[in-house]
Design an enzyme around this catalytic site. Structure first.
Site, PDB file in Angstrom:
ATOM      1  CB  SER A 160      -1.128  -0.100   1.151  1.00 53.47           C
ATOM      2  OG  SER A 160      -1.651   1.122   1.519  1.00 53.47           O
TER       3      SER A 160
ATOM      4  CE1 TYR B 296      -4.612  -2.550   4.540  1.00 46.77           C
ATOM      5  CE2 TYR B 296      -3.597  -0.432   4.514  1.00 46.77           C
ATOM      6  CZ  TYR B 296      -4.056  -1.662   3.941  1.00 46.77           C
ATOM      7  OH  TYR B 296      -4.198  -1.697   2.417  1.00 46.77           O
TER       8      TYR B 296
END
Length: 247
Positions: free
Chosen positions: A138, A151
């Site tokens: 990400s 996350y």
């Protein structure tokens, strides 16, 4: 990585980024096996596509991973590409003591899941022709989203793991990192309609164009993710962290 003629195993392929990439790789002439926890979504993903197969798997279950690896390589011995896409994202408030179940589940799914699946398949992949591992991280691996700290941390860890993996597998298995920006999917509630997020179709199209480059970049980075990927080099981490804090 070859763009066609592969047999690709992709986790989290029932929806979102995983589904979009699975269908585009299938359209490009690859056999694709998608996994996930929702059999109905997997069935829908494979519907009408002769060489797109659905095999359920919960990557949070280490015993299931071991059994799955044996089953899937027996059924599809030509597997030469593993795409670790399955992941969860949860918002957390961490300014007081709390229940850590969400944080622990995030680590198990986003970090231990790929590590375990790579381990379960590595002996197969090192003997497969034109083999590759694609780890989907990400933009938040490089600048964290404050309201999603675990996350972001798992994606930073997977970025680091991917770099080490690339060195150890040099000459044996190609290792590629795909770091998406904010994309319109249902990873978090309402995300699929947020105007400032990248449309899923546009993202998948740009990703496919980058995979088509020769040689394949070690990092697949669409233009929208570059402000996060390059933040440290540009001395802009604090500035971009402040922007993410406001989201």
């Amino acid at each position: 990585m070859k763009t066609t003629g592969n047999t690709i195993l992709l986790t989290g392929g029932g929806s979102g980024i995983g589904l979009a990439l699975a269908q585009r790789w299938h359209d490009a002439g690859n056999h694709v096996i998608v996994t996930g926890r929702n059999p109905a979504k997997l069935k829908a993903a494979a519907a009408g596509r002769a060489n797109l197969h659905a095999v359920p798997l919960d990557v949070a279950d280490p015993d299931a991973i071991a059994d799955f690896a044996k089953e899937v390589t027996d059924r599809f011995p030509a597997i030469n590409v593993l795409v670790n896409n399955a992941g969860v994202m949860m918002y957390e408030t961490i300014d007081a003591r709390r229940e850590l179940a969400d944080a622990e589940a995030t680590v198990i799914t986003n970090l231990l899941g790929p590590i375990r699946l790579i381990d379960a398949l590595i002996d197969h992949l090192v003997t497969a022709p034109d083999s590759a591992i694609v780890n989907i991280t990400s933009g938040l691996a490089f600048v964290p989203l404050p309201k999603a700290p675990t996350y972001s941390a798992t994606k930073a860890a997977l970025h680091s793991y991917t770099q080490a993996l690339r060195v150890q597998l040099e000459g044996k298995v190609e290792v590629i990192e795909l770091a998406p920006p904010a994309v319109r999917t249902e990873l978090t509630p309402g995300q699929s309609t947020r105007e400032n997020y990248m449309p899923l179709g546009d993202f998948a199209d740009e990703v496919m164009s980058l995979f088509a480059l020769e040689p394949t970049p070690s990092e697949i980075l669409v233009r929208n993710v570059l402000p996060l990927r390059n933040a440290e080099a540009e001395g802009a981490v604090a500035e971009r962290l402040a922007l993410l804090k406001a989201l």
